[in-house]
Write an enzyme that holds these catalytic residues in place. Sequence first.
Site, PDB file in Angstrom:
ATOM      1  N   GLY A 184       0.686  -1.141   0.011  1.00 47.09           N
ATOM      2  CA  GLY A 184       0.050  -0.084   0.156  1.00 47.09           C
ATOM      3  C   GLY A 184       1.019   1.295  -0.057  1.00 47.09           C
ATOM      4  N   GLY A 185       2.144   1.262  -0.210  1.00 46.26           N
ATOM      5  CA  GLY A 185       3.052   2.390  -0.522  1.00 46.26           C
ATOM      6  C   GLY A 185       2.687   3.187  -1.335  1.00 46.26           C
ATOM      7  N   ALA A 186       1.718   2.994  -2.251  1.00 47.29           N
ATOM      8  CA  ALA A 186       1.377   4.070  -3.397  1.00 47.29           C
ATOM      9  C   ALA A 186       0.226   4.996  -2.644  1.00 47.29           C
ATOM     10  CB  ALA A 186       1.274   3.618  -4.707  1.00 47.29           C
ATOM     11  N   PHE A 199      -2.225   7.037   0.630  1.00 48.21           N
ATOM     12  CA  PHE A 199      -1.944   8.210   1.111  1.00 48.21           C
ATOM     13  C   PHE A 199      -0.590   7.984   2.326  1.00 48.21           C
ATOM     14  CE2 PHE A 199      -3.799  10.313   5.339  1.00 48.21           C
ATOM     15  CZ  PHE A 199      -3.167  11.374   5.087  1.00 48.21           C
ATOM     16  N   LEU A 240      -2.191  -0.352  -7.058  1.00 51.22           N
ATOM     17  CA  LEU A 240      -2.814   0.799  -7.530  1.00 51.22           C
ATOM     18  C   LEU A 240      -4.356   0.829  -8.170  1.00 51.22           C
ATOM     19  CD1 LEU A 240       0.358   1.401 -10.269  1.00 51.22           C
ATOM     20  CD2 LEU A 240       0.078   2.274  -7.687  1.00 51.22           C
ATOM     21  N   THR A 241      -4.906   0.678  -6.723  1.00 46.85           N
ATOM     22  CA  THR A 241      -6.416   0.885  -7.163  1.00 46.85           C
ATOM     23  C   THR A 241      -6.678   2.597  -7.175  1.00 46.85           C
ATOM     24  OG1 THR A 241      -6.747   1.305  -4.784  1.00 46.85           O
ATOM     25  CG2 THR A 241      -6.578  -0.974  -5.421  1.00 46.85           C
ATOM     26  N   ILE A 277      -2.577  -8.027  -3.125  1.00 43.18           N
ATOM     27  CA  ILE A 277      -2.008  -8.709  -1.992  1.00 43.18           C
ATOM     28  C   ILE A 277      -2.793  -9.951  -1.834  1.00 43.18           C
ATOM     29  CG2 ILE A 277      -1.130  -6.826  -0.642  1.00 43.18           C
ATOM     30  CD1 ILE A 277      -3.863  -6.831   1.144  1.00 43.18           C
ATOM     31  N   THR A 331      -6.561   0.748  12.682  1.00 38.92           N
ATOM     32  CA  THR A 331      -7.326   1.996  13.021  1.00 38.92           C
ATOM     33  C   THR A 331      -8.133   2.015  14.358  1.00 38.92           C
ATOM     34  OG1 THR A 331      -9.470   3.147  12.161  1.00 38.92           O
ATOM     35  CG2 THR A 331      -9.120   0.583  11.666  1.00 38.92           C
ATOM     36  N   ASP A 332      -8.315   3.136  14.777  1.00 39.32           N
ATOM     37  CA  ASP A 332      -9.082   3.391  16.066  1.00 39.32           C
ATOM     38  C   ASP A 332     -10.495   2.908  15.995  1.00 39.32           C
ATOM     39  OD1 ASP A 332      -9.854   5.354  14.293  1.00 39.32           O
ATOM     40  OD2 ASP A 332      -9.841   7.105  15.647  1.00 39.32           O
ATOM     41  N   GLU A 333     -10.946   2.507  14.645  1.00 32.07           N
ATOM     42  CA  GLU A 333     -12.235   2.282  14.353  1.00 32.07           C
ATOM     43  C   GLU A 333     -12.466   0.988  14.954  1.00 32.07           C
ATOM     44  OE1 GLU A 333     -14.507   3.339  11.086  1.00 32.07           O
ATOM     45  OE2 GLU A 333     -13.056   5.229  10.684  1.00 32.07           O
ATOM     46  N   TYR A 376     -15.977  -1.584   6.929  1.00 32.27           N
ATOM     47  CA  TYR A 376     -14.647  -1.115   7.082  1.00 32.27           C
ATOM     48  C   TYR A 376     -14.050  -1.543   8.552  1.00 32.27           C
ATOM     49  CZ  TYR A 376     -10.242   1.584   7.706  1.00 32.27           C
ATOM     50  OH  TYR A 376      -9.060   2.173   8.261  1.00 32.27           O
ATOM     51  N   LYS A 403     -11.016  -4.342   9.276  1.00 36.51           N
ATOM     52  CA  LYS A 403      -9.824  -4.223   9.821  1.00 36.51           C
ATOM     53  C   LYS A 403      -9.597  -4.968  11.224  1.00 36.51           C
ATOM     54  CE  LYS A 403      -6.977  -1.809   8.618  1.00 36.51           C
ATOM     55  NZ  LYS A 403      -5.864  -1.752   7.980  1.00 36.51           N
ATOM     56  N   LYS A 417     -11.913  11.639   0.987  1.00 32.93           N
ATOM     57  CA  LYS A 417     -11.934  11.704   2.369  1.00 32.93           C
ATOM     58  C   LYS A 417     -12.247  13.194   2.826  1.00 32.93           C
ATOM     59  CE  LYS A 417     -10.410   7.389   2.872  1.00 32.93           C
ATOM     60  NZ  LYS A 417      -9.372   7.069   2.439  1.00 32.93           N
TER      61      LYS A 417
HETATM   62  N1  LIG Z   1      -5.959   7.294   6.346  1.00 36.04           N
HETATM   63  C1  LIG Z   1      -6.311   7.133   7.886  1.00 36.04           C
HETATM   64  O1  LIG Z   1      -7.014   8.110   8.512  1.00 36.04           O
HETATM   65  C2  LIG Z   1      -6.177   5.900   8.521  1.00 36.04           C
HETATM   66  C3  LIG Z   1      -6.507   5.848  10.078  1.00 36.04           C
HETATM   67  C4  LIG Z   1      -6.218   4.527  10.591  1.00 36.04           C
HETATM   68  C5  LIG Z   1      -5.745   3.533   9.810  1.00 36.04           C
HETATM   69  N2  LIG Z   1      -5.240   3.745   8.403  1.00 36.04           N
HETATM   70  C6  LIG Z   1      -4.998   2.560   7.639  1.00 36.04           C
HETATM   71  O2  LIG Z   1      -3.793   2.614   7.344  1.00 36.04           O
HETATM   72  C7  LIG Z   1      -3.487   2.126   6.156  1.00 36.04           C
HETATM   73  C8  LIG Z   1      -3.407   3.084   4.930  1.00 36.04           C
HETATM   74  O3  LIG Z   1      -4.656   3.844   4.694  1.00 36.04           O
HETATM   75  P1  LIG Z   1      -4.434   5.179   3.513  1.00 36.04           P
HETATM   76  O4  LIG Z   1      -5.486   6.232   4.239  1.00 36.04           O
HETATM   77  O5  LIG Z   1      -2.848   5.406   3.249  1.00 36.04           O
HETATM   78  O6  LIG Z   1      -5.250   4.500   2.598  1.00 36.04           O
HETATM   79  P2  LIG Z   1      -5.372   4.455   1.058  1.00 36.04           P
HETATM   80  O7  LIG Z   1      -6.643   4.287   0.609  1.00 36.04           O
HETATM   81  O8  LIG Z   1      -4.859   6.219   0.666  1.00 36.04           O
HETATM   82  O9  LIG Z   1      -4.359   3.696   0.269  1.00 36.04           O
HETATM   83  C9  LIG Z   1      -4.372   2.208   0.467  1.00 36.04           C
HETATM   84  C10 LIG Z   1      -3.452   1.728  -0.626  1.00 36.04           C
HETATM   85  O10 LIG Z   1      -3.347   0.267  -0.793  1.00 36.04           O
HETATM   86  C11 LIG Z   1      -3.553  -0.054  -2.059  1.00 36.04           C
HETATM   87  N3  LIG Z   1      -4.272  -1.376  -2.364  1.00 36.04           N
HETATM   88  C12 LIG Z   1      -5.691  -1.457  -1.899  1.00 36.04           C
HETATM   89  N4  LIG Z   1      -6.174  -2.850  -2.248  1.00 36.04           N
HETATM   90  C13 LIG Z   1      -5.141  -3.153  -2.495  1.00 36.04           C
HETATM   91  C14 LIG Z   1      -4.636  -4.767  -2.961  1.00 36.04           C
HETATM   92  N5  LIG Z   1      -5.635  -5.588  -3.011  1.00 36.04           N
HETATM   93  N6  LIG Z   1      -3.275  -5.182  -2.984  1.00 36.04           N
HETATM   94  C15 LIG Z   1      -2.426  -4.043  -3.045  1.00 36.04           C
HETATM   95  N7  LIG Z   1      -2.605  -2.944  -2.726  1.00 36.04           N
HETATM   96  C16 LIG Z   1      -3.672  -2.456  -2.510  1.00 36.04           C
HETATM   97  C17 LIG Z   1      -4.137   1.094  -2.867  1.00 36.04           C
HETATM   98  O11 LIG Z   1      -3.829   1.122  -4.243  1.00 36.04           O
HETATM   99  C18 LIG Z   1      -3.577   2.083  -2.160  1.00 36.04           C
HETATM  100  O12 LIG Z   1      -2.327   2.694  -2.726  1.00 36.04           O
HETATM  101  C19 LIG Z   1      -4.915   1.148   6.026  1.00 36.04           C
HETATM  102  O13 LIG Z   1      -4.722  -0.009   6.390  1.00 36.04           O
HETATM  103  C20 LIG Z   1      -5.724   1.910   6.586  1.00 36.04           C
HETATM  104  O14 LIG Z   1      -6.851   1.034   7.196  1.00 36.04           O
HETATM  105  C21 LIG Z   1      -5.770   5.094   7.853  1.00 36.04           C
END
Ligand SMILES: NC(=O)c1ccc[n+]([C@@H]2O[C@H](COP(=O)([O-])OP(=O)(O)OC[C@H]3O[C@@H](n4cnc5c(N)ncnc54)[C@H](O)[C@@H]3O)[C@@H](O)[C@H]2O)c1
Length: 314
Positions: free
Chosen positions: A5-7, A9, A31-32, A52, A115-117, A139, A143, A178
Site C-alpha cells: 500500500g505504499g502508493a 496516502f 494501484l487501485t 495482496i 485503526t481506532d475504528e 470497514y 480491519k 476523504k
Molecule cells: N487514513 C487514515 O486516516 C487511517 C487511519 C487509521 C488507519 N488507517 C490504515 O492505514 C492504512 C493506509 O491507509 P490510507 O489512508 O493510506 O489508505 P489509501 O486508501 O490512501 O491507500 C491504500 C493503498 O492500498 C492499495 N491497495 C488497495 N487494495 C490493494 C490490494 N488488494 N493489493 C495491493 N494494494 C492495494 C491502494 O492502491 C492504495 O495505494 C490502511 O491499512 C488503513 O486501514 C488509515
Amino acid sequence: MLLTGGAGFIGSQLARELVARGRVVRVLDALTYAGRAAHLSGVDCELVVGDITDPAAVAAALDGCGDVVHAAAESHVERSLTDPGGFVRTNVEGTRVLLQAAVDAGVRRFLHLSTDEVLGEVAEGALGPDAPTRPGNPYAASKAGAEALVHAWRKTHGLSAAMVRLVNCYGPRQHPEKAVPWWIRDALAGGPVPVQGRGTAARDWLFVEDAARGLAQALDCWQDGAIWHLAAHAQRPNLALCRAVVELVAARTGRTADIGFLPERQGQDIRYALDDAATRRALSWAPRVSLQDGLARTVAWVADEGLALWAEEG
Ligand SMILES: NC(=O)c1ccc[n+]([C@@H]2O[C@H](COP(=O)([O-])OP(=O)(O)OC[C@H]3O[C@@H](n4cnc5c(N)ncnc54)[C@H](O)[C@@H]3O)[C@@H](O)[C@H]2O)c1
C-alpha cells in the site's frame, strides 16, 4: 523490506520516512483508485504493481525482504457500506495471504497498520490497547478481522508481529473522497462544502508526517506482540474542523465558502478515542505538527499540487 500500500496516502509518506531512515524499500501496491505511482515521485524505492490477495505476486514481492509493513487496504468507510465484500477480500483475505507468505518466506518482523475504528464508538474517555474490538461499520469490521489474523499467525506460526492503530490522518496525497481534502477542494471551488448530519461526529486528527514517524519508530523500537496507539489529542467535531478548513482556504482565496449539510452517514460512530500514553513513552513519540499548521500545509498541497494531480489522472 516490503511495504504494501505504499502508493496510497499514509504508505507514500511512510515510504519517504523509511527511506530517509536508510531502509531499502520495495512497495507492493495494486494501484487501485486510491494508489498512484506519482505519490512516490522523488522517493528512492522500488514499486511492484500487484495485488495482496494474489499469493504468487506476494511471494515474488517478498523475495529478499526481512521486514514487512502492511499498509494496503480498502480504507474508505463510505465505500464499505456499498461494497463490504471488496473490503473483506482486500483487508481480511489479503492480510491472510500476506501473513502466510511472510511465514513461508521466513520474514523477520511483520508490522500491521490498523485503526481506532476497530474499537468502535467511544462516548467519553479513551480506550487503551487491551480494550475489546467492537467495530461499527464494514470497514472497521474488516480491519478487526485483519487484526485477529495477525494475532493468530503470530501465535500459531511464531511470526514476530506488531500493530499500530492510528486515529484519523490527514495531509498531502490523501484521496479527495476523504473529508479534509474533499472540503479543501470544494472550498477552493467556492463551495458549498459538505458536512454529514449536523457535523457532531468527532474525530482525532493526526498529520500524516507524525503518523509516519510513529510507524517508523514502531519498527525501530520493535516489540513482538505490541499494539501501539498513535493519537493526536486534537479531537474536533466535524463541523468545527470544516469551519477551520473553510477559513484557511478563505485566507488564501479571499472568498468564504458556504457549508452545506448532507444526510448523516449510515451507522455513524459519533466519536473514537485512543489512549496512547504507553505508546508515547515506549516509542519516544509525540506529534510535532499542530492541527492548524497541518491543515494549512494540506490546503497548500491541494491548491498547489493536488488539484492538478487529480485532474490529470481522473
Ligand atoms: N487514513 C487514515 O486516516 C487511517 C487511519 C487509521 C488507519 N488507517 C490504515 O492505514 C492504512 C493506509 O491507509 P490510507 O489512508 O493510506 O489508505 P489509501 O486508501 O490512501 O491507500 C491504500 C493503498 O492500498 C492499495 N491497495 C488497495 N487494495 C490493494 C490490494 N488488494 N493489493 C495491493 N494494494 C492495494 C491502494 O492502491 C492504495 O495505494 C490502511 O491499512 C488503513 O486501514 C488509515
